[in-house]
Scaffold this motif. Sequence first.
Motif, PDB file in Angstrom:
ATOM      1  N   GLY A   1       0.755  -1.363  -0.005  1.00 42.00           N
ATOM      2  CA  GLY A   1      -0.112  -0.097  -0.012  1.00 42.00           C
ATOM      3  C   GLY A   1       0.800   1.229   0.109  1.00 42.00           C
ATOM      4  N   GLN A   2       2.142   0.903  -0.043  1.00 40.61           N
ATOM      5  CA  GLN A   2       3.042   2.227   0.022  1.00 40.61           C
ATOM      6  C   GLN A   2       3.093   2.967  -1.378  1.00 40.61           C
ATOM      7  OE1 GLN A   2       4.288   4.045   2.521  1.00 40.61           O
ATOM      8  NE2 GLN A   2       3.616   2.358   4.135  1.00 40.61           N
TER       9      GLN A   2
ATOM     10  N   MET B   1       5.030   6.301   2.578  1.00 39.39           N
ATOM     11  CA  MET B   1       4.315   7.308   1.593  1.00 39.39           C
ATOM     12  C   MET B   1       2.903   7.252   1.560  1.00 39.39           C
ATOM     13  SD  MET B   1       5.698   6.849  -2.384  1.00 39.39           S
ATOM     14  CE  MET B   1       4.383   6.929  -3.565  1.00 39.39           C
ATOM     15  N   GLY B   2       2.241   6.041   1.755  1.00 38.29           N
ATOM     16  CA  GLY B   2       1.030   5.538   1.842  1.00 38.29           C
ATOM     17  C   GLY B   2       0.365   6.321   3.144  1.00 38.29           C
ATOM     18  N   ASN B   3      -0.896   6.291   2.967  1.00 38.44           N
ATOM     19  CA  ASN B   3      -1.998   6.681   4.000  1.00 38.44           C
ATOM     20  C   ASN B   3      -1.850   5.567   5.181  1.00 38.44           C
ATOM     21  OD1 ASN B   3      -4.637   6.641   5.559  1.00 38.44           O
ATOM     22  ND2 ASN B   3      -4.330   8.658   4.983  1.00 38.44           N
TER      23      ASN B   3
ATOM     24  N   ARG C   1      -3.596   4.657   7.655  1.00 39.42           N
ATOM     25  CA  ARG C   1      -4.968   3.856   7.876  1.00 39.42           C
ATOM     26  C   ARG C   1      -5.188   3.056   6.754  1.00 39.42           C
ATOM     27  NH1 ARG C   1      -9.383   6.692   8.283  1.00 39.42           N
ATOM     28  NH2 ARG C   1      -8.213   8.741   8.001  1.00 39.42           N
ATOM     29  N   LEU C   2      -5.021   3.413   5.565  1.00 37.49           N
ATOM     30  CA  LEU C   2      -5.538   2.753   4.257  1.00 37.49           C
ATOM     31  C   LEU C   2      -4.465   1.430   4.138  1.00 37.49           C
ATOM     32  CD1 LEU C   2      -6.293   5.354   1.776  1.00 37.49           C
ATOM     33  CD2 LEU C   2      -7.806   4.017   3.108  1.00 37.49           C
TER      34      LEU C   2
ATOM     35  N   ALA D   1      -2.082   9.324  -2.441  1.00 40.15           N
ATOM     36  CA  ALA D   1      -2.297   8.176  -1.340  1.00 40.15           C
ATOM     37  C   ALA D   1      -3.108   8.661  -0.236  1.00 40.15           C
ATOM     38  CB  ALA D   1      -0.922   7.832  -0.793  1.00 40.15           C
ATOM     39  N   HIS D   2      -3.227   9.788   0.324  1.00 42.12           N
ATOM     40  CA  HIS D   2      -3.851  10.297   1.398  1.00 42.12           C
ATOM     41  C   HIS D   2      -5.341  10.644   0.809  1.00 42.12           C
ATOM     42  CE1 HIS D   2      -0.505  10.268   4.092  1.00 42.12           C
ATOM     43  NE2 HIS D   2       0.096  10.411   3.349  1.00 42.12           N
TER      44      HIS D   2
END
Lengths: 520, 89
Positions: free
Chosen positions: A240-241, A459-461, A463-464, B20-21
Motif C-alpha cells: 500500500g505504499q 508514502m502511503g496513508n 490507515r489505508l 495516497a492520502h
Amino acid sequence: MFHDNKAVRLRKEVLARVARAFFTAQPDDTLNRIPLTMRPKGAKDSSRCCIYKDRVVLKYRSMAALGFSVESETDELKPVSAYFAEALQRKTPTLPVLTVIDEACSACVTTCYTATNACKGCLARSCESVCPKDAIEFRNGKAWLNPDQCVNCGLCMKACPYHAIIRIPIPCEEACPVGAITKDPETGRETIDHTKCTYCGKCLTECPFAAISDLSQMVDVLQRLQEGNAVAMIAPSIIGQLPGTLPQLISALETLGFSSVIEVAEGAEETTLHESAEWAEKISEGERFITTSCCPAYIETVEKHLPEMRPFVSDTPTPMAYTASKVRKIAPEAVTVFIGPCIAKRVEAAKNPDVDYVLTFEELGAMLVGADIDVFECREAMDRPTPSREGRGFAASSGVTHAVKAVAPGNAALEPLLVNGLDTKTIRQMSLWATKSCPGNFVEVMSCEGGCISGPGSMGNPRLVKKQLDELLKNSPPLRSKPISTYRLTNIDLNGTVSRITGEFFNESTGTQNSRSTDA
Amino acid sequence: MKKVTVSICTGTTCYLMGGAHLLTINERLDPSTLDSVEFKGAHCLGLCSNESNGKPPFVKVNEHLVSDATLNKVLDAIRKELKEIQHVS
C-alpha cells in the motif's frame, strides 16, 4: 502534525525532480535549475521572506537528495551539478544519515509559556497566585510572563480560566525522544548531536519547515542499477505504499533495473523462528524477559541511552540481515538494496557488509517517477514465493509478537508487552523494566507508533495501508503450514550468522542467480 | 439521479505527492451524499507531464480539474458540483 502537508510535498517534489534529472540528457543543467524551476521569477507562493531565500533552501534540499550533508558545504558557489558528479563517483553511502538545513530552520523561539491577548486581566489573577517564581506581571491590564524569572513549570497555564496562557513548543525538540536535537546558542538554529541521535526520523516528520532531511542514496542506487545485478529487498511494510498491487510493484522494480526482488518477509520468518527459540531458551534459563531486536532505532536507543537494557535484547538477526545474508551467499557479486520506510535502517546497513544501500519508499516513488514508470500499468509478476502471514505481519505494531506466539514452543507462557512508539516516557518505563521488574516476558519494541507502516520514509496513508495489510495477511498462508523441510531449521552459530541457505528464495528469478545458488 | 464523478489519479507521481492520502476522501464525505458521488479508480490521468496543468496530485471532479489537490479542495469541488445537480433537478 498531519503528514500530508506542504512541507512534506515540497521535500518529495525535490526528490522526484532530482531523480527525473538523472534520466534526462542534460542532468547537470536540469539539476542546477531545480531552484529556479520550483520558484520561478515572479512566483507568488514563496514560503519564506522571498523567492531568493526559497531558492537557496531548495538548493540545499537538492544537495541532501544527492546524499550530501548540508553541514559539509565549504563553497557556497558550488553548483548542484558538482555534487551530482561527486555522488556518481561515490563508492559507499555517506553517514550520518540526517542533516539540518540550517537556512530552512526557522530558529523557533525557545520553548516557553506566554500570555496571549485572550487575557482579560481578571480579578482572580490565579496565574499570579500560583506562580512560584513571581514571574507574572500585569502590563496595561494584561498578564506578561517575565522570561528571566519563568522556569517553564506551566502552573499558570493550568490556572488560567480563559486558556489565555499557552505553551509554545519547538516541534523537532518535542518530537525527539532522546534530546539529540538542540539549539545552537549562537544562531538559534537546531543542530543534531550524532552521539545521541537514534535516527528514528521523528524530527524530520515533525518539523513544520522541513528543515531536517535524510541523506538520500537514490542516485547511488540509480547508478549501480546500470550494472544489472542489483537485488531489491522489499520490507514487509511495502504493502500500500505505492499504487497498484504487490505483484505489479515487483515488476515495476524489475523495469526500473533490479535483476530480482525479494520480500524481506521471508527473512522475517527466519527472525520469527529463531526469536521464538531464543525466547524459550532464555526464559527456561531463568532470564526475566527478552525484547525484540528488529527495530534499528530501538537498537540505537539501547546503545546510546538504555545500556541497562542491553542484556535483554534478543541476539536474533533482523529480517533485513537474514535476507541480505542469503542474497550474498547465493549471489556474492549482487548489489543489495533494502527498500523500506526507515531511516535508521541506514545505520544498521552501514554496520552490515551484506547490505549495500537502503532506500525509503519515498525515494523509490521518486525514482519510479523519474524513470516514468506507472506502477498501475505494470504487469503482475507471476509465480512468486508467498511469504507467510507471520513474516508479512512484521510491518505493523504487534506483528512480531503474533509471529513469535504462533511458533513459540509452549506458547501459553508467552506474556507479551508492546512498546508501540518510543518517546521519553516509554524509554523511562523500559529502563525500569530492565533495572527493577518487567510485567511481561516478551517485549516488542517499535520506534514508530503503529510500526513500520508509519515510518518516516513511508508514502502511503497509514490507515489505508493497515487495511490493505490486514487483507494481505488474511490471504497469506500461516507459517506453521509451510513444510518444515523448506526451512531446514535452526542452525545459527554463535556469531548469529546464518549457516544455511534456502534455495527457495530465487525460485522464479533469473537463470544466472539460480545457477549461482547451485554453485554456493 | 445524476452522480458526481470523482477520479483520483493514482499515477506514481500523484500518489507520491499526496494522492495516497486523498484516497480517504469517502470517509470525509457527508454519508447522505455518498450515494450521489461515484469514485472512480483512475489510472494515470497524464496531467503531470504538462506543467501548465498545475502541480500533482490531480483529481477530476466531473469536468473540473483540481490540482495540488488536498482533501478540503476536493471536498469543496464535490459540494459545488452536488449543488449544481440539485439545482438542475
